[in-house]
Design a protein around this motif. Sequence first.
Motif, PDB file in Angstrom:
ATOM      1  N   ARG A 239       0.824  -1.208   0.000  1.00  0.00           N
ATOM      2  CA  ARG A 239       0.000   0.000   0.000  1.00  0.00           C
ATOM      3  C   ARG A 239       0.860   1.261   0.000  1.00  0.00           C
ATOM      4  O   ARG A 239       1.934   1.304   0.590  1.00  0.00           O
ATOM      5  N   ARG A 240       0.307   2.290  -0.651  1.00  0.00           N
ATOM      6  CA  ARG A 240       0.904   3.622  -0.667  1.00  0.00           C
ATOM      7  C   ARG A 240      -0.057   4.602   0.005  1.00  0.00           C
ATOM      8  O   ARG A 240      -1.252   4.311   0.173  1.00  0.00           O
ATOM      9  N   PRO A 241       0.436   5.798   0.371  1.00  0.00           N
ATOM     10  CA  PRO A 241      -0.446   6.781   1.014  1.00  0.00           C
ATOM     11  C   PRO A 241      -1.666   7.157   0.176  1.00  0.00           C
ATOM     12  O   PRO A 241      -2.698   7.551   0.725  1.00  0.00           O
ATOM     13  N   SER A 242      -1.575   7.033  -1.138  1.00  0.00           N
ATOM     14  CA  SER A 242      -2.701   7.381  -2.009  1.00  0.00           C
ATOM     15  C   SER A 242      -3.773   6.304  -2.048  1.00  0.00           C
ATOM     16  O   SER A 242      -4.865   6.525  -2.596  1.00  0.00           O
ATOM     17  N   ASP A 243      -3.491   5.141  -1.470  1.00  0.00           N
ATOM     18  CA  ASP A 243      -4.450   4.046  -1.504  1.00  0.00           C
ATOM     19  C   ASP A 243      -5.511   4.212  -0.415  1.00  0.00           C
ATOM     20  O   ASP A 243      -5.213   4.671   0.704  1.00  0.00           O
ATOM     21  N   ALA A 244      -6.722   3.792  -0.714  1.00  0.00           N
ATOM     22  CA  ALA A 244      -7.806   3.880   0.262  1.00  0.00           C
ATOM     23  C   ALA A 244      -7.521   3.035   1.493  1.00  0.00           C
ATOM     24  O   ALA A 244      -7.978   3.351   2.598  1.00  0.00           O
TER      25      ALA A 244
ATOM     26  N   PRO B  44      12.396  10.367   1.252  1.00  0.00           N
ATOM     27  CA  PRO B  44      12.078  10.023   2.640  1.00  0.00           C
ATOM     28  C   PRO B  44      10.929   9.045   2.759  1.00  0.00           C
ATOM     29  O   PRO B  44      10.060   8.953   1.873  1.00  0.00           O
ATOM     30  N   SER B  45      10.910   8.302   3.858  1.00  0.00           N
ATOM     31  CA  SER B  45       9.749   7.510   4.234  1.00  0.00           C
ATOM     32  C   SER B  45       8.644   8.455   4.695  1.00  0.00           C
ATOM     33  O   SER B  45       8.872   9.651   4.918  1.00  0.00           O
TER      34      SER B  45
ATOM     35  N   ASN C 127       5.315  -5.737  12.985  1.00  0.00           N
ATOM     36  CA  ASN C 127       3.937  -6.242  12.981  1.00  0.00           C
ATOM     37  C   ASN C 127       2.994  -5.285  12.258  1.00  0.00           C
ATOM     38  O   ASN C 127       2.136  -5.705  11.476  1.00  0.00           O
ATOM     39  N   PHE C 128       3.178  -3.994  12.510  1.00  0.00           N
ATOM     40  CA  PHE C 128       2.326  -3.002  11.859  1.00  0.00           C
ATOM     41  C   PHE C 128       2.539  -3.014  10.348  1.00  0.00           C
ATOM     42  O   PHE C 128       1.585  -2.959   9.562  1.00  0.00           O
ATOM     43  N   GLY C 129       3.795  -3.091   9.940  1.00  0.00           N
ATOM     44  CA  GLY C 129       4.090  -3.131   8.509  1.00  0.00           C
ATOM     45  C   GLY C 129       3.534  -4.368   7.845  1.00  0.00           C
ATOM     46  O   GLY C 129       2.977  -4.291   6.729  1.00  0.00           O
ATOM     47  N   ARG C 130       3.660  -5.507   8.493  1.00  0.00           N
ATOM     48  CA  ARG C 130       3.145  -6.761   7.909  1.00  0.00           C
ATOM     49  C   ARG C 130       1.618  -6.753   7.830  1.00  0.00           C
ATOM     50  O   ARG C 130       1.040  -7.100   6.799  1.00  0.00           O
ATOM     51  N   GLU C 131       0.971  -6.340   8.912  1.00  0.00           N
ATOM     52  CA  GLU C 131      -0.493  -6.376   8.965  1.00  0.00           C
ATOM     53  C   GLU C 131      -1.140  -5.370   8.026  1.00  0.00           C
ATOM     54  O   GLU C 131      -2.282  -5.562   7.591  1.00  0.00           O
ATOM     55  N   ASN C 132      -0.405  -4.297   7.683  1.00  0.00           N
ATOM     56  CA  ASN C 132      -0.966  -3.264   6.818  1.00  0.00           C
ATOM     57  C   ASN C 132      -0.353  -3.258   5.418  1.00  0.00           C
ATOM     58  O   ASN C 132      -0.570  -2.322   4.644  1.00  0.00           O
ATOM     59  N   ASN C 133       0.409  -4.311   5.098  1.00  0.00           N
ATOM     60  CA  ASN C 133       0.998  -4.459   3.755  1.00  0.00           C
ATOM     61  C   ASN C 133       1.826  -3.225   3.359  1.00  0.00           C
ATOM     62  O   ASN C 133       1.685  -2.677   2.260  1.00  0.00           O
ATOM     63  N   LEU C 134       2.698  -2.784   4.246  1.00  0.00           N
ATOM     64  CA  LEU C 134       3.515  -1.605   3.989  1.00  0.00           C
ATOM     65  C   LEU C 134       4.908  -1.996   3.518  1.00  0.00           C
ATOM     66  O   LEU C 134       5.398  -3.087   3.805  1.00  0.00           O
TER      67      LEU C 134
ATOM     68  N   SER D 258      18.685   1.689   2.243  1.00  0.00           N
ATOM     69  CA  SER D 258      18.175   2.190   3.524  1.00  0.00           C
ATOM     70  C   SER D 258      17.195   3.343   3.342  1.00  0.00           C
ATOM     71  O   SER D 258      16.990   4.132   4.263  1.00  0.00           O
ATOM     72  N   ASP D 259      16.606   3.435   2.156  1.00  0.00           N
ATOM     73  CA  ASP D 259      15.543   4.420   1.987  1.00  0.00           C
ATOM     74  C   ASP D 259      14.593   3.980   0.880  1.00  0.00           C
ATOM     75  O   ASP D 259      14.963   3.219  -0.011  1.00  0.00           O
ATOM     76  N   ALA D 260      13.343   4.432   0.989  1.00  0.00           N
ATOM     77  CA  ALA D 260      12.335   4.165  -0.037  1.00  0.00           C
ATOM     78  C   ALA D 260      11.163   5.098   0.201  1.00  0.00           C
ATOM     79  O   ALA D 260      10.708   5.247   1.342  1.00  0.00           O
ATOM     80  N   PRO D 261      10.655   5.753  -0.831  1.00  0.00           N
ATOM     81  CA  PRO D 261       9.474   6.610  -0.660  1.00  0.00           C
ATOM     82  C   PRO D 261       8.246   5.772  -0.315  1.00  0.00           C
ATOM     83  O   PRO D 261       8.196   4.569  -0.601  1.00  0.00           O
ATOM     84  N   ASP D 262       7.254   6.410   0.322  1.00  0.00           N
ATOM     85  CA  ASP D 262       5.971   5.769   0.655  1.00  0.00           C
ATOM     86  C   ASP D 262       6.143   4.584   1.605  1.00  0.00           C
ATOM     87  O   ASP D 262       5.334   3.643   1.586  1.00  0.00           O
ATOM     88  N   SER D 263       7.174   4.613   2.430  1.00  0.00           N
ATOM     89  CA  SER D 263       7.472   3.473   3.295  1.00  0.00           C
ATOM     90  C   SER D 263       7.389   3.846   4.771  1.00  0.00           C
ATOM     91  O   SER D 263       7.273   5.020   5.136  1.00  0.00           O
ATOM     92  N   LEU D 264       7.461   2.820   5.604  1.00  0.00           N
ATOM     93  CA  LEU D 264       7.634   2.978   7.045  1.00  0.00           C
ATOM     94  C   LEU D 264       9.083   2.647   7.365  1.00  0.00           C
ATOM     95  O   LEU D 264       9.563   1.551   7.050  1.00  0.00           O
TER      96      LEU D 264
END
Length: 625
Positions: free
Chosen positions: A32-37, A108-109, A126-133, A148-154
């Motif tokens: 998921r990305r920030p633009s996703d519902a 930036p993330s 856990n948060f990243g796995r459960e929310n498909n981040l 060590s970096d990626a946009p739209d990430s945690l």
Amino acid sequence: MNRRAFLKAIGSAALLPILPRRLSASTNFRRRRPSDAAWPSEAAWKRLNDAVGGNLIPVKFPISEFKTDPAGAAAKDLWDNLTNPYYIRDQPGLTQTLGWVGAWATKPSVYAVAARNAHDIAEAVNFGRENNLRLVVKGGGHSYQGTSDAPDSLLIWTRHMNDIAMHTAFVPQGCEHTVQPQPAVTLGAGTIWIDAYEAVTTKGGRYVQGGGCTTVGVAGLIQSGGFGSFSKHYGTAAGSLLEAEVVTADGQIRVANACTNPDLFWALKGGGGGTYGVVSKLTLRTHDLPEYFGIVNFTVKAASDDAYRRLIREFVSFYHENLFNDHWGEQAHFKPDNSLDINMLSHGLDTERANKVWQPFLDWVAGSPHEYSTEARPSIVSLPAQGMWDLQSWKEHWPEFVFPNPNGNPLIGLLDRALSYLPWQPAFRRDKRPDAPPNDLWWVGDAGQVGWFIWGFESLWLPASMLENAGQERLADALFASSRYSGVELHFNKGLAGAPPDAVAAARDTATNPAVLTAFALAIVADAQGPAYPGIPGHEPSVAKGRKAAERVDRCMSQLRALVPNPGSYVSESNFFENGWQHSYWGSNYPRLAEIKRKYDPDGLFLVHNGVGSEQWSADGFTKL
């Protein structure tokens, strides 16, 4: 559709309901990305923040100041600090390498968990796995390949996990009846090597094998294999790992050592960072400290191409006869202007013994004054090893390498290659921010890597068989041919041929490409620009120059690559576009690493460019292929 294809299709479809949900759904999986519902709600992010003790932070992108207010105080402060690795380390939205032409640029993330312990890391996982981040892990942020970096990430940011504990008799958990107690040090995942050396060497009187660059992160170096100035004596950093605490994709905090989760332990020793889990702390074996460490710095300039060929051949022969042992590490540079730069370090030799080693080569150079010249009197000196990373000790023993010489004597600084045009060079640069600790230092020779934008970078392990009589001339000729396109560096400490048997044995029990065991050096060819960043007027990386430089780098390395039947490359210092990276980075170890990846991270939660298992994902890490 013919009958056989039709039956095969409906037969496969009939199996879908009984397959595990993960496997049947994986073909269309997208993070998921920030633009996703389905992006996590504000309430969900608040729950994560509460779970990590208020340490969830929105990530700012400092470089945006160059666009929003280029003449403002924040932009000026950024420009003043963009070549300060300690400043960059303190910014979750920055990485030390700013990008690579045609490959990536730092972004930036969205949020970062500024982790303080393994519990914080587990909550983020856990948060990243459960929310498909998309998850990213950053400690030192040195990655040349943008891992060590990626946009739209945690981001899981371990900067504040820098506790250090010394042990006189450490035994890994579960190994009480099989492993003898030994001196060791436990380091938090956010520790950098200057902190480790200060605790272990300056204060503790022992040595821990780490990186040559003082601001590299401990955890990232270990997971990539890890070489330092004295690896020719002590082996790889990964070879000294005794135990790791790591959070795996299921959110479990695990201990990995030779007795507990030994497969995961092996993979963490050189199998690539950010791939099998998030390391929270590591325990490393410490070693006896010699009485002396020393430096050798000088440059020889040849008056013609023929003279330069002879110089290279003489040096290759001299290296084989006198330097191919565990006393000598670091670098020799072969340059297009027909000069040979020697920037080497010694282990266990006082100044007199080191000078005796080099005197025959210097006499050979001096014997042909019309063909060879030295820009300055060679610097061959040693100091007490316990003071190697201590500014006060340098001031006492080598003051000329700490401060500019007012008389203008042409002294060259330790490992300096980026700024060698000056008539003198101090060895260190220091973080000059008001509250910075006095020992926050970095070598001048590493200064060019801070805020750089890479044009091209390649590495190649050179087998020791090249040093035998039949191979010396071929090697020398290839080095000369390489130098016609670009400068080529031989890093002798990054090949373990000539190292003591125990160091080689420890490295053999790691995931690093076995090519390192029989290599006498790692050849590196690179070119870059910096500080530079796309979209910043007046400071953008030159794409045209970068592409030409990348072509020169490739043509340079191809001269050496032609001598190596099965080329291997060091994962942390290699080409973003590495061909056959699975074999190049890990050789025969890759199938075993892939099995371990499937065991501990079956859904590919942890992903880095050219990391184990990354071939199953899109380049941005968001879509399962």
